[in-house]
Scaffold this motif. Structure first.
Motif, PDB file in Angstrom:
ATOM      1  N   ALA A 288      -7.172  11.075 -12.036  1.00  0.00           N
ATOM      2  CA  ALA A 288      -7.671   9.724 -11.763  1.00  0.00           C
ATOM      3  C   ALA A 288      -9.165   9.641 -12.054  1.00  0.00           C
ATOM      4  N   ARG A 289      -9.870  10.717 -11.803  1.00  0.00           N
ATOM      5  CA  ARG A 289     -11.308  10.754 -12.083  1.00  0.00           C
ATOM      6  C   ARG A 289     -11.567  10.624 -13.583  1.00  0.00           C
ATOM      7  N   LEU A 290     -10.731  11.248 -14.404  1.00  0.00           N
ATOM      8  CA  LEU A 290     -10.863  11.103 -15.861  1.00  0.00           C
ATOM      9  C   LEU A 290     -10.578   9.673 -16.293  1.00  0.00           C
ATOM     10  N   ALA A 291      -9.569   9.065 -15.682  1.00  0.00           N
ATOM     11  CA  ALA A 291      -9.221   7.690 -16.043  1.00  0.00           C
ATOM     12  C   ALA A 291     -10.366   6.727 -15.756  1.00  0.00           C
ATOM     13  N   ALA A 292     -11.135   7.016 -14.723  1.00  0.00           N
ATOM     14  CA  ALA A 292     -12.241   6.146 -14.342  1.00  0.00           C
ATOM     15  C   ALA A 292     -13.528   6.448 -15.109  1.00  0.00           C
ATOM     16  N   GLN A 293     -13.589   7.573 -15.784  1.00  0.00           N
ATOM     17  CA  GLN A 293     -14.829   8.059 -16.389  1.00  0.00           C
ATOM     18  C   GLN A 293     -15.150   7.339 -17.696  1.00  0.00           C
ATOM     19  N   LYS A 294     -16.428   7.146 -17.937  1.00  0.00           N
ATOM     20  CA  LYS A 294     -16.883   6.577 -19.201  1.00  0.00           C
ATOM     21  C   LYS A 294     -16.829   7.648 -20.284  1.00  0.00           C
ATOM     22  N   PRO A 295     -16.288   7.334 -21.464  1.00  0.00           N
ATOM     23  CA  PRO A 295     -16.233   8.357 -22.520  1.00  0.00           C
ATOM     24  C   PRO A 295     -17.630   8.737 -22.980  1.00  0.00           C
ATOM     25  N   TRP A 296     -17.762   9.979 -23.419  1.00  0.00           N
ATOM     26  CA  TRP A 296     -19.059  10.501 -23.845  1.00  0.00           C
ATOM     27  C   TRP A 296     -19.405  10.080 -25.260  1.00  0.00           C
TER      28      TRP A 296
END
Length: 407
Positions: free
Chosen positions: A140-148
């Protein structure tokens, strides 16, 4: 002295001799090696020991952690769903996983997700192995994260996050965990010894993994710690490399011997790193790609979907390795014209070779041009010039290039 067991075509005598020599010298503790051509096994060998104390022999059904060799099976799971029309490779991930649309990822596609170009090579640091073990929360943390980076505009190996991302995609589409899908749709039909998430009852057939270094992580260049040089043409790659290591569980210092042999690690379904297999298991799976979509009489992919694998998505310096990599759809691709100093510098050029490998040397290769799959697993991890995988690979290809003796 440990003996080798299994069968091989006589033209590969040198390969069998090399494996036996490495057991005798102590270069190998335990290992297995498998090659198929046009769907038929021409090398199926195993031998040695499950442990350095030589208390338990490596048997035909012995399995071992293949680390990132797991990614080749995870990618196949996604491609099978694409082949069945359950996933569109060019559709947004958010079509199947709505929460993924957060923070500018609305247009990120499935193809980006399995080609290491989606821009989530790690978690925003700091990040720990304990956090990764909570798969629901860390995903879920990845889903919420802004791509680099803008998805699809560059690629960098998603060492730790790949399994979380693609495992969740499979779960959203099928309602099954990635491990369950692989067991029911890939490993089971192919009678392949590959498992993602072991049961305690399977522990007795698992070989002990011995790390190549004190830390046991993959042998990759150290991240830069000095301020970026504005004249450095690879400044962006170096910055991404550093962030990736700080936000990955794969690059952290830890007691590798304890972690990778722990019940918790063996039970966990990390689609990028906790798969356990032997060479025959991996080889039967990679035969699908090498043999036109068919392995052991079962068709898992169509030629159309296999062609997608070899559509290059990125070619250039991969930030994680700071080496050149050609990423296809779900797999790295061998260079077409000349050898390169990529992750596997011994890899020979090929127009249709898809591959990846695991920490310590495990190989998972499909050479569709030759109709050949090559796989190798071992329990003593190797690194750098001490790696034996390149020696086996070279011996296999040299044997193919020698004229066959007259009957």
């Amino acid at each position: 002295m440990a003996e080798i067991h299994g069968t091989w075509d006589p033209r590969f005598d040198r390969v069998a001799e090399l494996l036996q020599t490495n057991f005798a010298s102590g270069g190998e503790v335990g290992a297995s090696l498998y090659v198929s051509i046009d769907g038929e096994a021409v090398i199926d060998l195993w031998g040695g020991w499950k442990d350095e104390d030589h208390s338990s022999p490596w048997e035909e059904d012995t399995i071992v952690n293949v680390f990132s060799g797991s990614k080749t099976v995870t990618s196949l799971a996604v491609l099978i769903l694409a082949d069945r029309g359950m996933i569109d490779l060019d559709a947004p991930v958010a079509d199947y996983w709505p929460e993924f649309a957060q923070n500018g990822k609305q247009k990120a596609t499935v193809r980006h997700l399995i080609s290491h170009s989606v821009g989530l090579p790690a978690w925003e640091p700091p990040f720990s192995i304990d956090e990764a073990m909570d798969i629901g929360a860390s995903t879920a943390r990845l889903a919420a994260q802004k791509p680099w980076w803008e998805p699809g505009t560059r690629a960098s190996y998603h060492a730790s996050s790949f399994g979380h991302l693609n495992g969740e995609l499979v779960r959203r589409v099928t309602g099954r965990s990635l491990g369950q899908f692989i067991a029911e749709e890939i490993a089971g039909p192919l009678q392949a010894d590959f498992y993602l998430g072991l049961t305690d009852a399977q522990f007795p057939i698992v070989a002990t993994v011995y790390p190549a270094t004190d830390e046991g992580g993959p042998k990759v260049p150290k991240a830069a710690t000095a301020p970026a040089d504005p004249d450095d043409g690879l400044a962006v790659e170096r910055e991404l490399s550093q962030r990736t290591r700080l936000g990955s569980f794969s690059g952290q210092k830890r007691d590798a011997l304890a972690l990778f042999n722990s019940p918790q690690w063996r039970r966990t379904q990390f689609g990028g790193s906790t798969g356990h297999a032997n060479a025959r298991g991996l080889g039967r799976i990679m035969t699908v790609i090498a043999n036109g979509g068919v392995s052991r009489g079962r068709r898992l992919l169509s030629p159309v979907t296999i062609a997608e694998i070899f559509r290059e998505q990125f070619a250039g310096i991969d930030s994680y390795y700071m080496k050149p990599i050609h990423w296809g759809t779900g797999y790295a691709l061998a260079p077409v014209a000349t050898q390169e100093k990529g992750p596997l510098p011994f890899l020979r050029p090929g127009k249709r070779t898809a591959y990846w490998y695991g920490t310590g040397g495990a190989l998972s290769i499909a050479d569709a041009e030759r109709g050949m799959a090559v796989s190798y697993v071992m329990n003593r991890c190797q690194s750098g010039r001490a790696s034996l995988n390149g020696a086996y690979y070279t011996a296999i290809y040299d044997a193919l290039e020698r004229p066959r003796a007259a009957p």
